[in-house]
Each structure stands twice: as C-alpha cells, then as structure tokens.
Design a protein around this motif. Structure first.
Motif, mmCIF file in Angstrom:
data_model
loop_
_atom_site.group_PDB
_atom_site.id
_atom_site.type_symbol
_atom_site.label_atom_id
_atom_site.label_comp_id
_atom_site.label_asym_id
_atom_site.label_seq_id
_atom_site.Cartn_x
_atom_site.Cartn_y
_atom_site.Cartn_z
ATOM 1 N N ASN A 68 0.826 -1.200 0.000
ATOM 2 C CA ASN A 68 0.000 0.000 0.000
ATOM 3 C C ASN A 68 0.861 1.251 0.000
ATOM 4 O O ASN A 68 2.025 1.223 0.399
ATOM 5 N N TRP A 69 0.275 2.331 -0.467
ATOM 6 C CA TRP A 69 0.889 3.651 -0.470
ATOM 7 C C TRP A 69 0.231 4.519 0.590
ATOM 8 O O TRP A 69 -0.980 4.442 0.808
ATOM 9 N N GLY A 103 -4.219 9.503 3.129
ATOM 10 C CA GLY A 103 -4.808 8.435 2.339
ATOM 11 C C GLY A 103 -3.921 7.214 2.331
ATOM 12 O O GLY A 103 -2.700 7.330 2.201
ATOM 13 N N ILE A 104 -4.515 6.035 2.508
ATOM 14 C CA ILE A 104 -3.798 4.772 2.403
ATOM 15 C C ILE A 104 -4.410 4.014 1.236
ATOM 16 O O ILE A 104 -5.601 3.661 1.270
ATOM 17 N N TYR A 105 -3.617 3.808 0.196
ATOM 18 C CA TYR A 105 -4.099 3.212 -1.045
ATOM 19 C C TYR A 105 -3.533 1.808 -1.172
ATOM 20 O O TYR A 105 -2.327 1.626 -1.365
ATOM 21 N N SER A 106 -4.396 0.819 -1.043
ATOM 22 C CA SER A 106 -3.961 -0.554 -0.908
ATOM 23 C C SER A 106 -4.009 -1.306 -2.228
ATOM 24 O O SER A 106 -4.860 -1.053 -3.090
ATOM 25 N N GLY A 107 -3.096 -2.299 -2.367
ATOM 26 C CA GLY A 107 -3.066 -3.129 -3.555
ATOM 27 C C GLY A 107 -4.285 -4.022 -3.698
ATOM 28 O O GLY A 107 -4.581 -4.515 -4.781
ATOM 29 N N ASN A 158 -9.141 0.968 0.184
ATOM 30 C CA ASN A 158 -8.456 2.205 0.520
ATOM 31 C C ASN A 158 -9.057 2.844 1.766
ATOM 32 O O ASN A 158 -10.204 2.571 2.137
ATOM 33 N N GLU A 159 -8.275 3.721 2.395
ATOM 34 C CA GLU A 159 -8.732 4.461 3.577
ATOM 35 C C GLU A 159 -8.431 5.938 3.356
ATOM 36 O O GLU A 159 -7.356 6.296 2.884
ATOM 37 N N TYR A 160 -9.398 6.787 3.736
ATOM 38 C CA TYR A 160 -9.271 8.226 3.535
ATOM 39 C C TYR A 160 -9.574 8.933 4.854
ATOM 40 O O TYR A 160 -10.685 8.823 5.382
ATOM 41 N N TYR A 161 -8.582 9.665 5.376
ATOM 42 C CA TYR A 161 -8.701 10.292 6.679
ATOM 43 C C TYR A 161 -8.693 11.819 6.569
ATOM 44 O O TYR A 161 -7.936 12.384 5.774
ATOM 45 N N ALA A 162 -9.498 12.457 7.396
ATOM 46 C CA ALA A 162 -9.356 13.880 7.696
ATOM 47 C C ALA A 162 -9.011 13.974 9.173
ATOM 48 O O ALA A 162 -9.643 13.302 10.008
ATOM 49 N N GLU A 163 -8.007 14.769 9.512
ATOM 50 C CA GLU A 163 -7.575 14.856 10.908
ATOM 51 C C GLU A 163 -7.242 16.288 11.275
ATOM 52 O O GLU A 163 -6.962 17.134 10.413
ATOM 53 N N GLU A 183 -14.137 5.763 4.576
ATOM 54 C CA GLU A 183 -14.522 4.491 3.974
ATOM 55 C C GLU A 183 -15.229 3.580 4.982
ATOM 56 O O GLU A 183 -16.237 2.951 4.674
ATOM 57 N N ASN A 184 -14.682 3.506 6.201
ATOM 58 C CA ASN A 184 -15.259 2.657 7.239
ATOM 59 C C ASN A 184 -16.097 3.437 8.244
ATOM 60 O O ASN A 184 -16.591 2.868 9.210
#
Length: 257
Positions: free
Chosen positions: A178-179, A203-207, A211-216, A238-239
């Motif tokens: 993942n990136w 952002g965590i972009y998985s193979g 994917n996961e997208y965060y605002a913090e 996403e979750n």
C-alpha cells in the motif's frame, strides 16, 4: 507475546531510572500527533519519548489504545534510531460478546535527514521501518513487513507551514502492498508561539483495492522545558470510523552527572 511484555517492562523501568539523570531538551520536535511523521531528526545524544492514548469507534467495533509509544535516539548528525513500542489495545464488538486485547506489533526504524535548505525553511528526511510480528494474535500481521517513507516540511510564512509524507509498505504474506500520502498544513499563533493547530488529509491506497481516507486535526502545546502536549481527532470515510486521542512528548539531552 510474553517476550514482548518483558521488553516493554524493561524499557519502561530503564526510562523511569534514566529520567533522574537526563536534562530536558528544549528544542525537541515530536512526530506526534497526526498520521504522518515530521522531517525533524533528533540531535546526537538526544533521547525522545512520545506516548499517548486513543479511542476509536466504527460501525460495530470500539478500540482503546494505550501507549502509542515511540522512542527516538540521536546516533549521528542527521540520523536517529527509532523503536515503535506502539500500544496495548482492547477491542469490543457491539453485536457480540467478543473482546480482544493485547500488544500491537513492535517496529524498528531509522530516520535520516538528507536535505535542508540554507535558510532552513525546507527539510526532507527518509524513514525506513520494519514491523515485527510479536504482538497479540488479534493485532499482529504475522509477518516482518518493511516500509519506506519520505517526510518533508516547508515553512511558508513565519507562522504557517506545510508537512507531507509519501510512503510505501511492501506486501508480505497475506498483507497487501500500500501507499501512504499525507498533506498537513500547520499554524502557530503570532502572540502565542507555543500553541499550534493543524488539519490535514491522509490516504492509504492498498493493492487489494481497500483504501482508507482520513481527515484529521489537532492542537499542540509546548509547556515548560520543551515538553509537548497534544489533542487530536480524525475521521476515516470508507469505514465511517472516528478517533480521538491525547498525548505527551519530551526530548532529553545527554546524560547529566
């Protein structure tokens, strides 16, 4: 699991004793809070402690992490060694009586600053990390997993800065590659330099296409002798999960007789 508990106990005992003979380091810059890491590297002979707690809640599970412990050691100029002790975690599932608890995996890393502009307004560092599968069965990845990062900081004005990370985690075993990408603006108040705020994206972009997208966002406060306190929160879209945490960081100079 047992050996991991012994390591943590010994490290905490060593820290409790050594604090009596270490001098607080006023210019220490922590990597927490936030999902990304900063480009600052601790000076040779400096020891850094960063720790915190976090509560996360999603659709059907709540998790409490206590520890979030990162130990940092300045080895040479522009090079530090890092031990990610991480957390003791407890998970509770809403629709069942299942509860998981135990330590997360241990991480070992180095950070090397390879670029700093003459005016010190731009800085870039590289981080290499391996995650070791020594945590509890509910939290371990069961594999030694390597990760590479680039961390950059840019001072745009006297009070406004921009931090960013780009990282790649290698897929090993059942874990996919993942990136990671983060972009985090930060602001310090003109008349209150020890108080800062930040808000950003991660952002965590998985193979495996999950994917996961965060605002913090968060608040940081520098207190006496360079100790840092922080309050941070974020949301993963996403979750549909929310997290909130508080933390403490402190750097210590060389041994004092």
């Amino acid at each position: 699991m047992k050996s991991y508990s012994v390591v943590i106990f010994c490290m905490l005992g060593w820290f409790a004793i050594s604090c009596q003979t270490l001098k607080a380091q006023e210019n220490y810059v922590p990597d927490r809070p936030g999902i990304g890491n900063g480009s600052y590297v601790v000076e040779p002979g400096v020891f850094g402690l960063e720790t915190g707690i976090q509560l996360s809640t999603a659709k059907s599970v709540n998790q409490f992490d206590i520890g979030q412990m990162l130990l940092r050691f300045g080895v040479f100029e522009n090079l530090e060694m890092r031990v990610l002790m991480n957390s003791y975690s407890t998970q509770n599932f809403d629709e069942t009586d299942i509860t998981n608890s135990g330590f997360q995996d241990l991480g070992l890393a180095t950070k090397f600053q390879f670029f700093e502009s003459e005016n010190k307004e731009t800085r870039v560092s590289a981080i290499g990390k391996v995650s070791l599968p020594v945590g509890a069965s509910a939290f371990t990845k069961y594999e030694v997993i390597p990760t590479l990062f680039l961390a950059g900081d840019q001072l745009l004005t006297e009070n406004f800065s921009m931090s960013s990370n780009i990282g790649y985690t290698f897929g090993v075993g059942s874990s996919s590659d993942n990136w990671l990408f983060t972009l985090t603006p930060g602001f310090t108040f003109p008349n209150q330099k020890n108080l800062g705020v930040y808000a950003g994206y991660a952002g965590i972009y998985s193979g495996n296409k999950i994917n996961e997208y965060y605002a913090e966002a968060g608040i940081t406060l520098i207190v006496n002798e360079g100790a840092h306190l922080d309050l941070n929160a974020g949301y993963e879209f996403e979750n549909e999960s929310l997290f909130i945490g508080i933390g403490f960081s402190q750097g210590f100079d060389r041994w004092v007789k």
